[in-house]
Write a protein that holds these residues in place. Structure first.
Motif, PDB file in Angstrom:
ATOM      1  N   VAL A   3       0.863  -1.186   0.000  1.00  0.00           N
ATOM      2  CA  VAL A   3       0.000   0.000   0.000  1.00  0.00           C
ATOM      3  C   VAL A   3       0.899   1.234   0.000  1.00  0.00           C
ATOM      4  O   VAL A   3       1.862   1.317   0.773  1.00  0.00           O
ATOM      5  CB  VAL A   3      -0.936  -0.010   1.233  1.00  0.00           C
ATOM      6  CG1 VAL A   3      -1.745   1.272   1.314  1.00  0.00           C
ATOM      7  CG2 VAL A   3      -1.854  -1.229   1.190  1.00  0.00           C
TER       8      VAL A   3
ATOM      9  N   CYS B  57       1.087   7.358   0.350  1.00  0.00           N
ATOM     10  CA  CYS B  57       0.003   8.324   0.166  1.00  0.00           C
ATOM     11  C   CYS B  57      -1.331   7.728   0.621  1.00  0.00           C
ATOM     12  O   CYS B  57      -2.119   8.396   1.294  1.00  0.00           O
ATOM     13  CB  CYS B  57      -0.069   8.741  -1.300  1.00  0.00           C
ATOM     14  SG  CYS B  57      -1.386   9.921  -1.656  1.00  0.00           S
ATOM     15  N   ALA B  58      -1.585   6.481   0.286  1.00  0.00           N
ATOM     16  CA  ALA B  58      -2.836   5.830   0.689  1.00  0.00           C
ATOM     17  C   ALA B  58      -2.903   5.674   2.205  1.00  0.00           C
ATOM     18  O   ALA B  58      -3.943   5.927   2.820  1.00  0.00           O
ATOM     19  CB  ALA B  58      -2.982   4.483   0.002  1.00  0.00           C
TER      20      ALA B  58
ATOM     21  N   THR C 145      -3.650   9.072   3.667  1.00  0.00           N
ATOM     22  CA  THR C 145      -5.032   9.458   3.414  1.00  0.00           C
ATOM     23  C   THR C 145      -5.966   8.730   4.369  1.00  0.00           C
ATOM     24  O   THR C 145      -6.871   9.339   4.956  1.00  0.00           O
ATOM     25  CB  THR C 145      -5.426   9.167   1.950  1.00  0.00           C
ATOM     26  OG1 THR C 145      -4.565   9.910   1.080  1.00  0.00           O
ATOM     27  CG2 THR C 145      -6.871   9.551   1.679  1.00  0.00           C
TER      28      THR C 145
ATOM     29  N   SER D 248     -10.081  11.510  -2.820  1.00  0.00           N
ATOM     30  CA  SER D 248      -9.150  10.391  -2.974  1.00  0.00           C
ATOM     31  C   SER D 248      -9.652   9.400  -4.015  1.00  0.00           C
ATOM     32  O   SER D 248      -8.892   8.924  -4.861  1.00  0.00           O
ATOM     33  CB  SER D 248      -8.949   9.692  -1.628  1.00  0.00           C
ATOM     34  OG  SER D 248      -8.094   8.587  -1.769  1.00  0.00           O
TER      35      SER D 248
ATOM     36  N   HIS E 123      -7.755   8.573  -7.460  1.00  0.00           N
ATOM     37  CA  HIS E 123      -7.379   7.171  -7.681  1.00  0.00           C
ATOM     38  C   HIS E 123      -8.015   6.649  -8.962  1.00  0.00           C
ATOM     39  O   HIS E 123      -7.350   6.017  -9.779  1.00  0.00           O
ATOM     40  CB  HIS E 123      -7.797   6.314  -6.490  1.00  0.00           C
ATOM     41  CG  HIS E 123      -7.426   4.882  -6.630  1.00  0.00           C
ATOM     42  ND1 HIS E 123      -6.126   4.448  -6.561  1.00  0.00           N
ATOM     43  CD2 HIS E 123      -8.185   3.792  -6.859  1.00  0.00           C
ATOM     44  CE1 HIS E 123      -6.103   3.138  -6.737  1.00  0.00           C
ATOM     45  NE2 HIS E 123      -7.336   2.725  -6.918  1.00  0.00           N
TER      46      HIS E 123
END
Length: 102
Positions: A59, A62-63, A66, A89, A93
């Motif tokens: 992962v 950034c994820a 967030t 997001s 994405h």
């Protein structure tokens, strides 16, 4: 609370910017991990060869940030801002996955 997969510098910046208490920080970190675990459990059959730890390491930073910020906003009672962050997001994405490379 586990910070194992959370990028520490970015997490610390969010904690400072939102002035999170230890309880709010723990809640946000736990939510980020619950979301990642949910994504891991919902993988299609052809991608289920990874353990959770292996999946979590794939992962993006950034994820993780967030998800942590989303949890932090919820812990602060800022539900509308959390939903705006989640929507933005998703849009970014989705756009990144559907736009052809330039």
């Amino acid at each position: 609370m586990s910070f194992k997969n959370l990028p520490l510098l970015g997490t610390a910046e969010i904690i400072g910017a939102l002035n999170l208490s230890p309880k709010q920080t723990a809640s946000a970190a736990n939510l980020a991990h619950r979301v990642a675990q949910s994504a891991w459990r919902r993988q299609p059959p052809h991608k289920r060869g990874l353990s959770y730890e292996e999946f979590a390491s794939t992962v993006s930073d950034c994820a993780w940030l967030t998800m942590f910020e989303f949890g932090a906003l919820l812990a602060l009672g800022r539900h509308h801002e959390a939903l705006l962050l989640a929507d933005a997001s998703r849009m970014v994405h989705h756009s990144a996955r559907t736009d052809p490379p330039k």
